[in-house]
Scaffold this active site. Structure first.
Site, PDB file in Angstrom:
ATOM      1  N   ASP A   1      21.494  37.090 -54.009  1.00 48.56           N
ATOM      2  CA  ASP A   1      21.412  36.048 -55.018  1.00 48.56           C
ATOM      3  C   ASP A   1      21.367  36.688 -56.416  1.00 48.56           C
ATOM      4  O   ASP A   1      22.238  37.471 -56.743  1.00 48.56           O
ATOM      5  CB  ASP A   1      20.193  35.159 -54.721  1.00 48.56           C
TER       6      ASP A   1
ATOM      7  N   TYR B   1      19.239  32.604 -65.817  1.00 48.62           N
ATOM      8  CA  TYR B   1      20.355  31.667 -65.968  1.00 48.62           C
ATOM      9  C   TYR B   1      20.645  31.373 -67.439  1.00 48.62           C
ATOM     10  O   TYR B   1      21.796  31.144 -67.815  1.00 48.62           O
ATOM     11  CB  TYR B   1      20.040  30.350 -65.247  1.00 48.62           C
TER      12      TYR B   1
ATOM     13  N   HIS C   1      22.263  30.073 -47.214  1.00 51.25           N
ATOM     14  CA  HIS C   1      22.172  30.984 -48.362  1.00 51.25           C
ATOM     15  C   HIS C   1      21.188  32.139 -48.175  1.00 51.25           C
ATOM     16  O   HIS C   1      21.483  33.274 -48.545  1.00 51.25           O
ATOM     17  CB  HIS C   1      21.785  30.174 -49.604  1.00 51.25           C
TER      18      HIS C   1
END
Length: 315
Positions: free
Chosen positions: A101, A229, A294
């Site tokens: 990730d 982010y 995921h």
């Protein structure tokens, strides 16, 4: 978790919490969002039993590692700088890298900026994403997926944090880790603070696991992780000199067939078409795990452990 040693080290101006076990060549594990060193608990135990020194930090802004208050303190240069400094504290020139990730994104930048420090890289979930010189990444995501795409929702400081606090830390962790919905994650207006998920936990995730994650995020909050982010467009500006550079590190890439990244538009085509291999010439055949989502390092831990060992054992 018996035998795992925890300590704090000074790296790049912050104190970083590190968990480690074993002796031998270093395998360095980098976690993603919303995770911790704990995400690698199965890999630490497995690799340390096979003759390796397994090392897993809490990344900047997570868990027991310091979280600078300024959002601009979370660029890829800060994140890669932390890891290079950590490698220095381990007393080795090179490490085997395993990452998932957001940790995987940091891993790609490590291989881009400091390939001399990485022997080989096992990457989970997020492939190398070459820089598009024509468009900032968040702008591209908004154009492709809309304003409700989770990364677009995360851009406004405080917005996602308020929604997560409304839902409760355990519910946020449980919902994210157990989601099996393919495709790009969409957060409708108000969706960040939606109702708790009453679905029973899967066999690979215990209530004890969820409680551990939640206890750490209750202390640290989510802002540190969300700031990763919030620097995507700034990272794009800062990394202009590396446009078009290939990753020359030997790489093994593993993803789940239900992974939200793999099942988002363009990713599967990029991975399967040969474009990924062009950008990463020393990429081994990609592994797509059937029925896995995921968080494959936790959901399919034994299989991931085997893939890691079989790959790094070649070097």
């Amino acid at each position: 978790m018996e035998g795992i040693v925890h300590r704090s080290v000074q790296v790049n101006g912050i104190k970083m919490h590190v968990a480690e076990k074993g002796e031998g060549p270093v395998v360095l594990f980098l976690h993603g969002f919303p995770e911790l060193w704990y995400s690698w608990r199965h890999q630490i135990l497995a690799l340390s039993s096979l003759g390796y020194r397994a090392v897993a930090p809490d990344l900047r802004g997570y868990g027991d590692t310091e979280a600078p208050t300024s959002a601009s303190s979370y660029t890829v240069f800060h994140l890669v700088g932390d890891i290079v400094a950590l490698i220095d504290t381990l007393g080795v020139d090179q490490v085997f890298l395993v990452a998932h990730d957001w940790g995987a994104i940091v891993g790609w930048y490590l291989c881009l900026f400091r390939p001399d420090r990485i022997k080989a890289y096992v990457c989970l979930s997020v492939p190398f994403m070459p820089r598009n010189p024509k468009m900032r990444p968040v702008d591209a995501m908004r154009a492709l997926y809309g304003d409700d795409y989770y990364i677009c929702r995360f851009q406004e400081p405080g917005h996602a944090e308020a929604g997560f606090a409304q839902r409760g830390f355990e519910n946020v962790i449980k919902n994210m880790l157990t989601s099996r919905r393919p495709g790009p994650p969409i957060l409708r207006a108000g969706g960040i603070g939606s109702q708790p998920n009453s679905t029973p936990l899967p066999s690979w995730l215990s209530q004890e696991d969820v409680t551990y994650y939640a206890s750490k995020f209750e202390k640290s909050g989510f802002t540190g992780g969300l700031n990763y982010y919030r620097n995507l467009n700034l990272n794009w500006e800062l990394t202009a000199p590396w446009t078009g550079v290939k990753i020359e590190t030997p790489v093994k890439f593993i993803t789940g067939e239900l992974d939200v990244v793999y099942t988002s538009p363009n990713f599967e085509e990029y991975i399967d078409s040969g474009s990924f291999k062009q950008d990463v010439p020393n990429l081994e055949p990609v592994i797509v795990q059937k029925g896995v989502a995921h968080f494959n390092n936790q959901e399919a831990a034994e299989e991931i452990n085997t893939h890691i060992y079989d790959f790094i054992n070649k070097f």
